[in-house]
Design an enzyme around this catalytic site. Sequence first.
Site, PDB file in Angstrom:
ATOM      1  CG  HIS A 173      38.303 136.101  30.319  1.00  0.00           C
ATOM      2  ND1 HIS A 173      38.211 136.970  31.390  1.00  0.00           N
ATOM      3  CD2 HIS A 173      37.343 136.495  29.432  1.00  0.00           C
ATOM      4  CE1 HIS A 173      37.240 137.843  31.162  1.00  0.00           C
ATOM      5  NE2 HIS A 173      36.698 137.576  29.969  1.00  0.00           N
ATOM      6  CB  CYS A 230      35.207 145.159  31.976  1.00  0.00           C
ATOM      7  SG  CYS A 230      33.778 144.092  31.707  1.00  0.00           S
ATOM      8  CG  ASP A 252      36.546 139.318  25.074  1.00  0.00           C
ATOM      9  OD1 ASP A 252      37.443 138.663  24.510  1.00  0.00           O
ATOM     10  OD2 ASP A 252      35.412 139.470  24.582  1.00  0.00           O
ATOM     11  NE  ARG A 266      28.531 138.455  32.962  1.00  0.00           N
ATOM     12  CZ  ARG A 266      28.283 138.805  31.693  1.00  0.00           C
ATOM     13  NH1 ARG A 266      27.065 138.664  31.187  1.00  0.00           N
ATOM     14  NH2 ARG A 266      29.247 139.296  30.930  1.00  0.00           N
ATOM     15  NE  ARG A 281      51.979 159.345  47.616  1.00  0.00           N
ATOM     16  CZ  ARG A 281      52.802 160.195  48.258  1.00  0.00           C
ATOM     17  NH1 ARG A 281      53.849 160.705  47.612  1.00  0.00           N
ATOM     18  NH2 ARG A 281      52.587 160.532  49.516  1.00  0.00           N
ATOM     19  CG  HIS A 284      35.013 150.376  13.388  1.00  0.00           C
ATOM     20  ND1 HIS A 284      33.853 150.794  13.995  1.00  0.00           N
ATOM     21  CD2 HIS A 284      34.997 150.916  12.140  1.00  0.00           C
ATOM     22  CE1 HIS A 284      33.155 151.541  13.161  1.00  0.00           C
ATOM     23  NE2 HIS A 284      33.828 151.630  12.033  1.00  0.00           N
TER      24      HIS A 284
END
Length: 264
Positions: A207, A146, A169, A21, A126, A51
């Site tokens: 990725h 994400c 990422d 994207r 559960r 950080h």
Amino acid sequence: MKQYKDLCRHVLENGEKKGDRTGTGTISTFGYQMRFNLQGGFPMLTTKKLHFKSIAHELLWFLKGDTNVRYLQENGVRIWNEWADENGELGPVYGSQWRSWRGADGETIDQISRLIHDIKTNPNSRRLIVSAWNVGEIDRMALPPCHCLFQFYVADGKLSCQLYQRSADVFLGVPFNIASYALLTMMIAHVTGLEPGEFVHTFGDVHIYQNHVEQVNLQLTRDVRPLPKLRFARNVDSIFDFAFEDFIIEDYDPHPHIKGAVSV
């Protein structure tokens, strides 16, 4: 952490080059899992300095149910700036879904409060699940979630968490996500009278951006150092009463920070 270096190698060795994207391009694989024993130290990356202030304040921001970057900016955290509108708003992102999920009947559901109640009253359930993937509101979010669903599990007096992350990422995002959900697990364990167990991190599309390959390879040359410890400065009864000053990181001795561009 060995688990993280193994992930980096796996993606570099087995990944496919794909467009994305953002237009940056990635090396991508589908499906991977890491496990971290939270009794063995706090899983904060040592192959580059992280950080912690940004990690902790972002999590506290989620737990407040906030979706405006003002709180983050006031605390020196800029990681969401690129996605905010001119008023600092992001739409119904994580905090909104965690604390005020909008149901089909218009009712709002506080998933975090319900989760903690259920852990205390029905630890064998559960259904100890929180989802940020609200299909009806995805199009109104500045960035769809994400890390989109997590589940808790109680056994032998220990609380474990598994996260499903649809998009990961490896260089910039994953180290933050590991530490954030480990911290969340420890916070919830604290307020429910349990010990931290495992954090299990499960990925969909995991990725490495093409412009991060050099930085990832640099990390692979660095030795893994002992994990730091995390403790709380005081006893806290409610998950919503935690403040940044309650988090004490000890013995964190990472390699130097490595810069990398964010793909928006």
